[in-house]
Each structure stands twice: as structure tokens, then as C-alpha cells.
Design a protein around this motif. Structure first.
Motif, short mmCIF file in Angstrom:
data_model
loop_
_atom_site.label_atom_id
_atom_site.label_comp_id
_atom_site.label_asym_id
_atom_site.label_seq_id
_atom_site.Cartn_x
_atom_site.Cartn_y
_atom_site.Cartn_z
N ARG A 118 -51.45 11.40 -19.56
CA ARG A 118 -51.09 10.16 -20.24
C ARG A 118 -49.84 9.54 -19.61
O ARG A 118 -49.74 8.33 -19.40
N THR A 119 -48.87 10.39 -19.35
CA THR A 119 -47.64 9.91 -18.73
C THR A 119 -47.92 9.28 -17.37
O THR A 119 -47.37 8.22 -17.03
N CYS A 120 -48.80 9.93 -16.62
CA CYS A 120 -49.10 9.43 -15.27
C CYS A 120 -49.80 8.08 -15.32
O CYS A 120 -49.66 7.27 -14.38
N GLU A 121 -50.57 7.83 -16.39
CA GLU A 121 -51.20 6.52 -16.50
C GLU A 121 -50.14 5.41 -16.50
O GLU A 121 -50.25 4.42 -15.78
N GLY A 122 -49.12 5.59 -17.32
CA GLY A 122 -48.03 4.62 -17.35
C GLY A 122 -47.33 4.54 -16.01
O GLY A 122 -46.94 3.47 -15.55
N LEU A 123 -47.19 5.70 -15.38
CA LEU A 123 -46.53 5.77 -14.08
C LEU A 123 -47.32 4.95 -13.05
O LEU A 123 -46.73 4.20 -12.25
N ASP A 124 -48.63 5.08 -13.08
CA ASP A 124 -49.48 4.35 -12.15
C ASP A 124 -49.29 2.85 -12.31
O ASP A 124 -49.18 2.11 -11.32
N ARG A 125 -49.25 2.41 -13.55
CA ARG A 125 -49.10 0.97 -13.81
C ARG A 125 -47.75 0.48 -13.31
O ARG A 125 -47.64 -0.61 -12.76
N ALA A 126 -46.72 1.30 -13.47
CA ALA A 126 -45.38 0.90 -13.02
C ALA A 126 -45.32 0.85 -11.49
O ALA A 126 -44.77 -0.09 -10.92
N VAL A 127 -45.90 1.84 -10.86
CA VAL A 127 -45.84 1.94 -9.40
C VAL A 127 -46.48 0.73 -8.73
O VAL A 127 -46.06 0.30 -7.65
N GLU A 128 -47.48 0.17 -9.40
CA GLU A 128 -48.21 -0.96 -8.80
C GLU A 128 -47.44 -2.26 -8.81
O GLU A 128 -47.86 -3.24 -8.18
N LEU A 129 -46.33 -2.30 -9.52
CA LEU A 129 -45.54 -3.54 -9.55
C LEU A 129 -45.04 -3.87 -8.15
O LEU A 129 -44.89 -2.98 -7.31
N PRO A 130 -44.82 -5.15 -7.88
CA PRO A 130 -44.57 -5.61 -6.50
C PRO A 130 -43.32 -5.04 -5.85
O PRO A 130 -43.30 -4.83 -4.64
N THR A 131 -42.26 -4.79 -6.62
CA THR A 131 -41.05 -4.24 -6.01
C THR A 131 -40.72 -2.88 -6.59
O THR A 131 -41.09 -2.56 -7.72
N ALA A 132 -40.01 -2.10 -5.81
CA ALA A 132 -39.57 -0.78 -6.27
C ALA A 132 -38.66 -0.93 -7.47
O ALA A 132 -38.75 -0.16 -8.44
N ARG A 133 -37.80 -1.93 -7.41
CA ARG A 133 -36.87 -2.14 -8.52
C ARG A 133 -37.62 -2.41 -9.82
O ARG A 133 -37.31 -1.82 -10.86
N ALA A 134 -38.62 -3.29 -9.74
CA ALA A 134 -39.41 -3.60 -10.94
C ALA A 134 -40.15 -2.36 -11.42
O ALA A 134 -40.27 -2.12 -12.64
N ALA A 135 -40.64 -1.56 -10.49
CA ALA A 135 -41.37 -0.34 -10.85
C ALA A 135 -40.46 0.62 -11.62
O ALA A 135 -40.84 1.16 -12.67
#
Lengths: 188, 188
Positions: B66-83
Motif C-alpha cells: 500500500r505504501t509503495c502505491e503512494g510512492l509510485d504516484r509521487a515518483v511519477e511527478l515531473p520534478t524530484a522536488r515535487a515527488a
DNA sequence: ACCATACCGTATCGACCGCTACAGAAGTCT
DNA sequence: AGACTTCTGTAGCGGTCGATACGGTATGGT
């Protein structure tokens, strides 16, 4: 009218209890482990320290007192920044000492939240002094920054428990210091 | 040649186990607590999940997924900072959910260091991509910054367990982001 | 119908938990 | 010396731990 004298060094036994609680936590430390490590039979332990909970309170208070000694030395440094840097360096070394368990008892044990609150206040007080000294901007939210620093120290403790080295913890500390507020400007 | 069908929902029972391990940890959760909360007798539990350790592994794996699902969504954001900002915001909310125990199972349970190592790697990978994208300076020690971020998240989890609010955790997260490396300069 | 299979609840296993009753030993007091 | 007090080790208290033996029950296969 004194009776038979105690056959063990109460202070040394307490130090052993600190070590054990530090390493395996309150719940994870049994009275049998304590009596074995302290070299004391159960009745002697109970006579000298009361029950397990009371022994833990005395042990954690002793641990906390030692921690506060280092805290006092750091707080006395001339700037808030130097004080916090010292605290973080102390943390990095104390959590990875070769002769002591990894991590920090105060920051790991769930029931020691009162000690953590004291730590938070001590840090915030030093930050407030930095604001008074015009070292830090008057708009700084010192409570927030103190909470951040406690969180970082806690993270350092966890890292140490996972096998992190002193250098790993220093890396965390130094990165955290990059969040230090910009220098106070004399003219707004 | 099937026998008597299982009389309980295995997945729902596992979810209950996750909740319980999350709240009271592996050592602090007894089989009696589990059977009671899951509404299952001990033999049924052992038949369906193996021993306590095996049940914990399945429960923690489910939590981690479950945690990794959220992680995946964050990682896909355009910048590292936003992620990273998204990860920290997710952390602040997930650790203080009204319907879930405070803090984080993965970041709190001593034996889940392998999951924490995966988290560390996932964060470092996203930071490395930021370096490749010229969003972050090429000299950045991404491993070190990732370790810092894991430490901060761990500190947030501990703060939540001590009663910290979502806003308290956001304060830690935002302060941590102040340590974000200076913007990459096109010309050195 | 009847067997084989797999899950059900009850009742309990040995081990360990925190803790203490008991009797003997080592001191100080008069 | 003898009384009194306090610590000592042994042995074991009731309770809970994780895990199971056992007989009953509900299904599918033939």
C-alpha cells in the motif's frame, strides 16, 4: 539497627539495567534478563529497585540525566547554530558508540515521550535565545524548528539501530543543518 | 476434493492483523489479541497464516505494498522536488489518519529494516533522476540526501506516535524541505 | 449413501512472564 | 551472647505467551 548489608553495587547494577533497557527496550527486557545481567537474584532486585516499572523509571532517568549533561554543554555555546550542531554531532557519536547499544533509549522507547518533550523544550529555548540575540530572524517559528530537530535526532537513532555508522548519522545531521534559517539581516 | 470451506474472510482478517501490528508492533501483539480482533480461533489462524511470524510477514508485506502505491504516484511527478514534497505530505497524512493507528508500521518496527532500505533506494533513485534531468546539481550526494529524508519520515512517525497532529508533521516536512539543495545553475 | 478432506471450536500444552513466600545468612544493637 | 533487622538464594506462585491435539462439522467426490 542495620541488617545484612547489600552484597552488590546498586549503582553498577543500575548501570547494567540502563544498558539492557537501552538495547532491548522496556517490553523486550525480562526480569530474568535483568537479574542475570546484573548478577542479582530476583528478590534482591525487587528489594533494591521495586518492580520492573520502577526500575525502568530509575534507569531511564539516569540515562536522561547523562543526556542532559551533554545538552547543557551544547546549550552554552555562543550561538544557537553552534549549539544545535554540537547536539547533532553528540547524537551521531552517542548513537553509534562501540561500547553502548545503537540508537537512543529516550528517542526509541514509546513511553518516554515526557523526556522527548523536555528535549523539545530545551532546544526551543536555545533557539528562542538565538532570536533574542538577533542571531535568528524574529519571525522564526522556533517551536516548529525544534520539532524538526527532534524528528531528525529520532531518525538518526533509528538509522543507527538499522546498522548505520557514525558517518551515516553525520550525513543526516549535516543535511539537516542545510535547513537552518537564513542569517538574520540587520535591515529588513 | 475440497473439505469444509473457510468460514471467515481471509483478506479481511489479514487487514485486521495489519491494523493490530501497526498499532502495537510485532512483539506487543499477542496471538490472543489477533484471534480476538480477527474473530478467528487459534487453530484457524495457524491453518490460514502459519505461525505468528509468517502472519506478520504477510501483514507487513501488505502494508508495504500500500505504501509503495503512494510512492509510485509521487515518483511519477515531473520534478524530484515535487515527488519528495508529495511523499512528505503523504507521510504527514498517513501517519495521522483518524481511522488508522498513529505513525508508520514500516518505519517503527525494528525488524522491517529491509523495507526501509527499499524506501531509501526508491528515494535515491528519484533523486538520481533529478540529477540526470539537470534539476539537481550533479555533485549532489543523493544517497546522503535520501538517508536524511528517511530519517525525517521516521521522525515524523515517532512524532505522530507521541500525539503529534497532521499539522505538526507538516511543519517537520516543510522545515526539512528547506534543506533542499540550491537550484542547479546552468553555468558553474 | 458414504468416504475423504479441510476447517471448526474447546481445551490445553510446555515455556516464560512479573513477582514473592520462605528460610538461612550476615550484619548492628543492647 | 542473644535479639533484631535486612539482605541472600531457592523454589514456585498465578498468569500469559505461542502453538496444538482432538473430536465435531461441513463440504465435494463417487
Amino acid at each position: 539497627m542495620a541488617g545484612r548489608p547489600r552484597s552488590f553495587d546498586r549503582d553498577a547494577a543500575l548501570a547494567t539495567a540502563v544498558e539492557l533497557f537501552w538495547r532491548t527496550g522496556y517490553e523486550g527486557t525480562s526480569v530474568a534478563m535483568l537479574t542475570s545481567a546484573m548478577g542479582v537474584s530476583p528478590p534482591s532486585l525487587y528489594a533494591a529497585f521495586g518492580d520492573k516499572h520502577h526500575l525502568f523509571e530509575e534507569a531511564s532517568a539516569r540515562y536522561f540525566a547523562r543526556t542532559c549533561e551533554g545538552l547543557d554543554r551544547a546549550v552554552e555555546l555562543p550561538t544557537a547554530r553552534a549549539a544545535i550542531e554540537r547536539m547533532l554531532e553528540d547524537t551521531a557519536r552517542a548513537h553509534t558508540g562501540a561500547a553502548t547499544p545503537p540508537g537512543c533509549l529516550m528517542l526509541t522507547e514509546p513511553r518516554l515521550d515526557a523526556q522527548r518533550e523536555v528535549l523539545h523544550q530545551r532546544i526551543r529555548d536555545r533557539l528562542d535565545r538565538g532570536v533574542q540575540d538577533h542571531e535568528l530572524p524574529s519571525a522564526l517559528d522556533t517551536d516548529r524548528l525544534a520539532a524538526f530537530l527532534v524528528a531528525v535526532m529520532r531518525g538518526m537513532s533509528g538509522c543507527a539501530r538499522d546498522g548505520g555508522t557514525t558517518e551515516d548519522l553525520r550525513g543526516i545531521a549535516e543535511t539537516a543543518m542545510a535547513a537552518w534559517p537564513a542569517a538574520h539581516r540587520e535591515r529588513a
